[in-house]
Write a protein that holds these residues in place. Structure first.
Motif, PDB file in Angstrom:
ATOM      1  N   PHE A  60     -34.156 -56.856 -33.537  1.00 23.49           N
ATOM      2  CA  PHE A  60     -33.601 -58.330 -33.092  1.00 23.49           C
ATOM      3  C   PHE A  60     -34.242 -58.942 -31.942  1.00 23.49           C
ATOM      4  CE2 PHE A  60     -29.519 -56.940 -35.233  1.00 23.49           C
ATOM      5  CZ  PHE A  60     -29.210 -57.997 -35.972  1.00 23.49           C
ATOM      6  N   ALA A  61     -34.992 -58.142 -31.061  1.00 20.25           N
ATOM      7  CA  ALA A  61     -35.566 -58.538 -30.001  1.00 20.25           C
ATOM      8  C   ALA A  61     -37.008 -59.307 -30.359  1.00 20.25           C
ATOM      9  CB  ALA A  61     -35.966 -57.182 -29.084  1.00 20.25           C
ATOM     10  N   VAL A  62     -37.647 -58.472 -31.354  1.00 16.67           N
ATOM     11  CA  VAL A  62     -38.776 -59.087 -32.108  1.00 16.67           C
ATOM     12  C   VAL A  62     -38.321 -60.264 -32.757  1.00 16.67           C
ATOM     13  CG1 VAL A  62     -40.423 -58.833 -33.776  1.00 16.67           C
ATOM     14  CG2 VAL A  62     -40.115 -56.749 -32.474  1.00 16.67           C
ATOM     15  N   GLY A  63     -37.280 -60.361 -33.578  1.00 13.74           N
ATOM     16  CA  GLY A  63     -36.993 -61.662 -34.519  1.00 13.74           C
ATOM     17  C   GLY A  63     -36.510 -62.867 -33.286  1.00 13.74           C
ATOM     18  N   SER A  64     -35.977 -62.224 -32.134  1.00 18.42           N
ATOM     19  CA  SER A  64     -35.718 -63.505 -31.291  1.00 18.42           C
ATOM     20  C   SER A  64     -36.689 -63.889 -30.428  1.00 18.42           C
ATOM     21  CB  SER A  64     -34.805 -62.933 -30.039  1.00 18.42           C
ATOM     22  OG  SER A  64     -33.480 -62.334 -30.818  1.00 18.42           O
ATOM     23  N   SER A  65     -37.816 -63.294 -30.401  1.00 15.24           N
ATOM     24  CA  SER A  65     -39.169 -63.701 -29.648  1.00 15.24           C
ATOM     25  C   SER A  65     -39.898 -64.417 -30.605  1.00 15.24           C
ATOM     26  CB  SER A  65     -39.954 -62.312 -28.905  1.00 15.24           C
ATOM     27  OG  SER A  65     -40.895 -62.879 -28.525  1.00 15.24           O
ATOM     28  N   LEU A  66     -40.143 -64.231 -31.998  1.00 11.05           N
ATOM     29  CA  LEU A  66     -41.376 -64.633 -32.580  1.00 11.05           C
ATOM     30  C   LEU A  66     -40.449 -65.291 -34.189  1.00 11.05           C
ATOM     31  CD1 LEU A  66     -43.921 -61.847 -32.697  1.00 11.05           C
ATOM     32  CD2 LEU A  66     -44.009 -64.232 -31.422  1.00 11.05           C
ATOM     33  N   PRO A  67     -41.137 -66.323 -34.653  1.00 10.74           N
ATOM     34  CA  PRO A  67     -40.957 -66.764 -36.105  1.00 10.74           C
ATOM     35  C   PRO A  67     -41.176 -65.595 -37.014  1.00 10.74           C
ATOM     36  CG  PRO A  67     -42.538 -67.921 -35.370  1.00 10.74           C
ATOM     37  CD  PRO A  67     -42.333 -67.104 -34.077  1.00 10.74           C
ATOM     38  N   ILE A  68     -40.729 -65.757 -38.243  1.00  5.03           N
ATOM     39  CA  ILE A  68     -41.015 -64.576 -39.160  1.00  5.03           C
ATOM     40  C   ILE A  68     -42.518 -64.612 -39.693  1.00  5.03           C
ATOM     41  CG2 ILE A  68     -40.766 -66.219 -41.374  1.00  5.03           C
ATOM     42  CD1 ILE A  68     -39.433 -62.368 -40.648  1.00  5.03           C
ATOM     43  N   ASP A  69     -43.129 -65.722 -39.802  1.00  6.29           N
ATOM     44  CA  ASP A  69     -44.647 -66.176 -40.113  1.00  6.29           C
ATOM     45  C   ASP A  69     -45.409 -65.470 -39.062  1.00  6.29           C
ATOM     46  OD1 ASP A  69     -43.999 -67.927 -38.193  1.00  6.29           O
ATOM     47  OD2 ASP A  69     -45.754 -69.343 -38.975  1.00  6.29           O
ATOM     48  N   ARG A  70     -45.229 -65.241 -38.012  1.00  6.67           N
ATOM     49  CA  ARG A  70     -46.085 -64.880 -36.616  1.00  6.67           C
ATOM     50  C   ARG A  70     -45.739 -63.346 -36.897  1.00  6.67           C
ATOM     51  NH1 ARG A  70     -45.732 -67.380 -30.962  1.00  6.67           N
ATOM     52  NH2 ARG A  70     -47.201 -65.692 -30.547  1.00  6.67           N
ATOM     53  N   ILE A  71     -44.433 -62.903 -36.919  1.00  3.88           N
ATOM     54  CA  ILE A  71     -44.262 -61.421 -37.161  1.00  3.88           C
ATOM     55  C   ILE A  71     -45.300 -60.795 -38.267  1.00  3.88           C
ATOM     56  CG2 ILE A  71     -42.584 -59.595 -37.693  1.00  3.88           C
ATOM     57  CD1 ILE A  71     -40.440 -61.500 -36.617  1.00  3.88           C
ATOM     58  N   VAL A  72     -45.211 -61.383 -39.501  1.00  5.41           N
ATOM     59  CA  VAL A  72     -46.029 -61.043 -40.480  1.00  5.41           C
ATOM     60  C   VAL A  72     -47.432 -61.061 -40.223  1.00  5.41           C
ATOM     61  CG1 VAL A  72     -46.441 -61.426 -42.856  1.00  5.41           C
ATOM     62  CG2 VAL A  72     -44.231 -61.702 -42.169  1.00  5.41           C
ATOM     63  N   ALA A  73     -47.976 -62.009 -39.640  1.00  4.61           N
ATOM     64  CA  ALA A  73     -49.437 -62.143 -39.200  1.00  4.61           C
ATOM     65  C   ALA A  73     -49.577 -61.052 -38.436  1.00  4.61           C
ATOM     66  CB  ALA A  73     -49.606 -63.510 -38.794  1.00  4.61           C
ATOM     67  N   ALA A  74     -48.510 -60.706 -37.373  1.00  2.00           N
ATOM     68  CA  ALA A  74     -49.122 -59.650 -36.454  1.00  2.00           C
ATOM     69  C   ALA A  74     -48.476 -58.528 -36.719  1.00  2.00           C
ATOM     70  CB  ALA A  74     -48.505 -60.101 -35.176  1.00  2.00           C
ATOM     71  N   LYS A  75     -48.390 -58.005 -38.053  1.00  2.00           N
ATOM     72  CA  LYS A  75     -47.469 -56.999 -38.671  1.00  2.00           C
ATOM     73  C   LYS A  75     -47.804 -55.413 -38.140  1.00  2.00           C
ATOM     74  CE  LYS A  75     -49.913 -56.480 -43.173  1.00  2.00           C
ATOM     75  NZ  LYS A  75     -49.505 -56.795 -44.671  1.00  2.00           N
ATOM     76  N   ASP A  76     -49.132 -55.408 -37.795  1.00  2.00           N
ATOM     77  CA  ASP A  76     -49.468 -54.146 -37.476  1.00  2.00           C
ATOM     78  C   ASP A  76     -49.271 -53.833 -35.867  1.00  2.00           C
ATOM     79  OD1 ASP A  76     -50.401 -53.489 -40.008  1.00  2.00           O
ATOM     80  OD2 ASP A  76     -52.444 -53.829 -39.694  1.00  2.00           O
ATOM     81  N   TYR A  77     -48.987 -54.822 -35.232  1.00  2.00           N
ATOM     82  CA  TYR A  77     -49.002 -54.674 -33.878  1.00  2.00           C
ATOM     83  C   TYR A  77     -47.738 -55.731 -33.169  1.00  2.00           C
ATOM     84  CZ  TYR A  77     -52.208 -58.676 -34.036  1.00  2.00           C
ATOM     85  OH  TYR A  77     -52.862 -59.573 -34.625  1.00  2.00           O
ATOM     86  N   ALA A  78     -46.675 -55.867 -34.101  1.00  2.00           N
ATOM     87  CA  ALA A  78     -45.502 -56.793 -34.062  1.00  2.00           C
ATOM     88  C   ALA A  78     -44.854 -56.706 -32.463  1.00  2.00           C
ATOM     89  CB  ALA A  78     -44.534 -56.702 -35.181  1.00  2.00           C
ATOM     90  N   LEU A  79     -44.770 -55.478 -32.344  1.00  2.60           N
ATOM     91  CA  LEU A  79     -43.896 -55.379 -30.855  1.00  2.60           C
ATOM     92  C   LEU A  79     -44.766 -55.922 -29.785  1.00  2.60           C
ATOM     93  CD1 LEU A  79     -42.075 -53.505 -32.575  1.00  2.60           C
ATOM     94  CD2 LEU A  79     -41.877 -52.052 -30.633  1.00  2.60           C
ATOM     95  N   ALA A  80     -46.275 -55.673 -29.634  1.00  2.00           N
ATOM     96  CA  ALA A  80     -46.751 -56.302 -28.577  1.00  2.00           C
ATOM     97  C   ALA A  80     -46.913 -57.768 -28.610  1.00  2.00           C
ATOM     98  CB  ALA A  80     -48.380 -55.526 -28.698  1.00  2.00           C
ATOM     99  N   GLU A  81     -47.013 -58.263 -29.828  1.00  5.38           N
ATOM    100  CA  GLU A  81     -47.074 -59.838 -30.180  1.00  5.38           C
ATOM    101  C   GLU A  81     -45.795 -60.440 -29.548  1.00  5.38           C
ATOM    102  OE1 GLU A  81     -49.397 -62.995 -31.321  1.00  5.38           O
ATOM    103  OE2 GLU A  81     -49.895 -60.838 -30.881  1.00  5.38           O
TER     104      GLU A  81
END
Length: 437
Positions: free
Chosen positions: A242-263
Motif C-alpha cells: 500500500f505504501a508503494v501504491g500510494s507513492s507511485l502510479p501502476i505504470d511507474r511501479i511496473v517500469a521500476a519492477k526490479d527496484y520498486a521500493l527504492a523508486e
C-alpha cells in the motif's frame, strides 16, 4: 550427520525469526513490481491471496511436523508419503532447487539495489557480478559455522521486520493515505497468476519445517512458528504494497519492477528516505541469502544422507555438508549470471508449486489418517495450487514461452536424474529413521 542437528537448540522466537528472515528478502523487494505487473491496481490484495493459499498449504507441513518432527524436513515428509521412490526424491530436489533459485533472485535484487544507490543502470552487467559477490560472502559466512548464521538470522530478522514495517507506515503517512496506483486494467487471469509470485514471498516457512527436530517442544512449536511467521509477513507485505501504491502510479511501479521500493521511497520520503530504503534492502537481501544458503546446504546434505540423491566429493576435503554448501553457491551463482529477475522468479514458482502439490497428494493418500489431518484442507490446497499454476503458466506462455519450456524440461530432467540414481542404488524404507527426534 545426526550430530550436526541439536535437539532443542531453536526456541519458538528463534524459529519465527528464521522463517521471517528467509521470507522477508527478495520476497518484497524484488517481487512487488512483478506482482503489480500481473495484478494491476489490485496487487496489494495478491499478497493476501498468496497468504491464504500458503495457509492451506502450510496445514500439511504443520500436521506432518507435529507428528514427525525431523531434521529431514520436507525430505522426511516425502519419503514417508511415497517411500524411497523417484517421486519423493524428485519432489525433494525440486524444493531444494526452488530454494537455490530464490537465492539467485535475492542476489540479483541485491545487485540491482546497490546500483540504484549510486545512480547506476539496473540492467547493467554489474548486477550479476555484484550478486555473485554476495553469494561468495554468504558462502564465507556459512563456512564460519552454523552458530554465527543462527545468531545473525535472528538479529537481521528483527531489523528487517521493523525497518520494512516502518517504511510502509512512513510511506502511507507521507502520501496522505491516497492510492496512486488505482488506475489500470486488472484481469482475473493476471491476478490469479500474480498469486504464484506472492506465494514465493511466503514459502520461506518451509525452512522451519526443515529444522523441526531442533525446535523446542517441536510437536507444538513448529506449527506455531509457521503460523506466526506467515501472519507477520502478510502484515508487513500489505503495509509495503500500500505504501508503494500510494507513492507511485501502476505504470511507474511496473517500469521500476526490479527496484520498486527504492523508486517509491524517493517521492514519499525524499532523498534520505530513498537511501535508507536502499540500505534496508541491502541488509534484508544479504541476511536472507546467508540464511537461505545455510538451509539449502543442510537440506541437500540430509537428502544425501538419506540416500535419495547422489553425491560426489569432486576431490574436495571436508564433510558432505561442506560439499553441498559449495554445490549450492555454484548453482545459485550460475542462475544469477544467466537469468534475469523475472525468469528466476518464474522458474522458482513452477518448481515450488509442483512440489507442493506432490506433497499434499502423497500425505492425503497415504498418511492423513495417521496424522489426524482433514482431507478437505489438503484437497483445497491442491486445487488452489493447480489453479494458480495454470494461470501463471498461461500468462508466461504468452509473454515468455521459453521459461515455461525450460521449467518443464528442468522438472523432467530432475525426475529422470533421480530415477536413474535410485534404480541403480535402491534405498530401504526405514533408512531415514535416524533423523527423527
Amino acid at each position: 550427520m545426526a550430530e550436526g542437528y541439536k535437539e532443542n537448540s531453536i526456541t519458538l522466537p528463534g524459529a519465527v525469526a528464521m522463517g521471517t528472515g528467509v521470507m522477508i528478502g527478495a520476497g518484497i523487494f524484488a517481487l512487488t513490481g512483478q506482482i503489480a505487473e500481473l495484478a494491476g491496481p489490485l496487487f496489494p490484495l495478491s499478497f493476501v491471496a498468496g497468504a491464504i493459499v500458503t495457509a492451506f498449504s502450510a496445514y500439511t507441513y504443520i500436521k506432518m511436523s507435529n507428528a514427525f518432527p525431523s531434521a529431514g524436513g520436507i525430505g522426511m515428509i516425502l519419503k514417508k508419503a511415497y517411500g524411497p521412490t523417484t517421486i519423493a526424491a524428485g519432489a525433494a530436489l525440486l524444493m531444494t532447487l526452488s530454494m537455490v533459485i530464490a537465492e539467485s533472485l535475492v542476489a540479483r535484487t541485491f545487485g540491482t539495489y546497490t546500483l540504484r544507490a549510486f545512480g547506476g543502470d539496473p540492467d547493467s552487467v554489474l548486477v550479476p557480478i555484484i550478486g555473485v559477490g554476495l553469494i561468495v560472502v554468504a558462502y564465507l559466512v556459512n563456512v564460519s559455522g552454523s552458530r554465527s548464521v543462527g545468531l545473525l538470522s535472528i538479529i537481521m530478522a528483527v531489523i528487517k521486520v521493523g525497518g520494512i514495517a516502518l517504511f510502509g507506515v512512513a510511506g502511507l503517512w507521507a502520501s496522505g493515505l491516497t492510492f496512486e496506483a488505482s488506475s489500470g486494467d486488472t484481469g482475473a487471469t493476471g491476478f490469479v497468476a500474480s498469486v504464484a509470485l506472492s506465494i514465493l514471498a511466503f514459502k520461506g516457512f518451509t525452512t522451519i519445517t526443515n529444522s523441526g527436530a531442533e525446535v523446542t517442544e517441536p510437536h507444538r512449536n513448529v506449527g506455531r512458528a509457521i503460523v506466526l511467521s506467515i501472519a507477520i509477513c502478510v502484515i508487513v507485505y500489505l503495509l509495503v504494497a500500500f505504501a508503494v501504491g500510494s507513492s507511485l502510479p501502476i505504470d511507474r511501479i511496473v517500469a521500476a519492477k526490479d527496484y520498486a521500493l527504492a523508486e517509491a521511497a524517493r517521492p514519499a520520503l525524499g532523498q534520505t528516505g530513498f537511501y535508507l530504503t536502499v540500505a534496508l534492502a541491502l541488509v534484508a537481501t544479504a541476511s536472507g541469502l546467508i540464511a537461505s544458503v545455510f538451509a539449502v546446504s543442510r537440506m541437500l546434505a540430509m537428502l544425501t544422507d538419506m540416500e535419495m540423491i547422489p553425491h560426489s566429493h569432486f576431490g574436495m576435503p571436508g564433510t558432505i555438508k561442506d560439499h553441498t554448501l559449495v554445490y549450492t553457491v555454484v548453482i545459485a551463482g550460475f542462475l544469477t549470471v544467466f537469468f534475469d529477475l523475472s525468469r528466476i522468479a518464474s522458474l522458482g514458482a513452477f518448481f515450488y508449486l509442483v512440489m507442493d502439490m506432490i506433497i499434499h497428494a502423497g500425505v492425503y493418500r497415504n498418511l492423513r489418517h495417521d496424522i489426524g489431518a482433514r482431507g478437505w484442507v489438503m484437497l483445497t490446497a491442491i486445487v488452489l495450487d493447480a489453479v494458480v499454476l495454470t494461470a501463471f503458466a498461461a500468462m508466461k506462455w504468452q509473454s515468455d514461452p521459453l521459461i515455461v519450456i525450460l521449467g518443464v524440461i528442468g522438472m523432467a530432467l530432475v525426475f529422470a536424474f533421480v530415477g536413474v540414481f535410485l534404480a541403480r542404488n535402491p534405498v530401504g524404507e526405514n533408512d531415514h529413521d535416524q533423523h527423527k527426534k
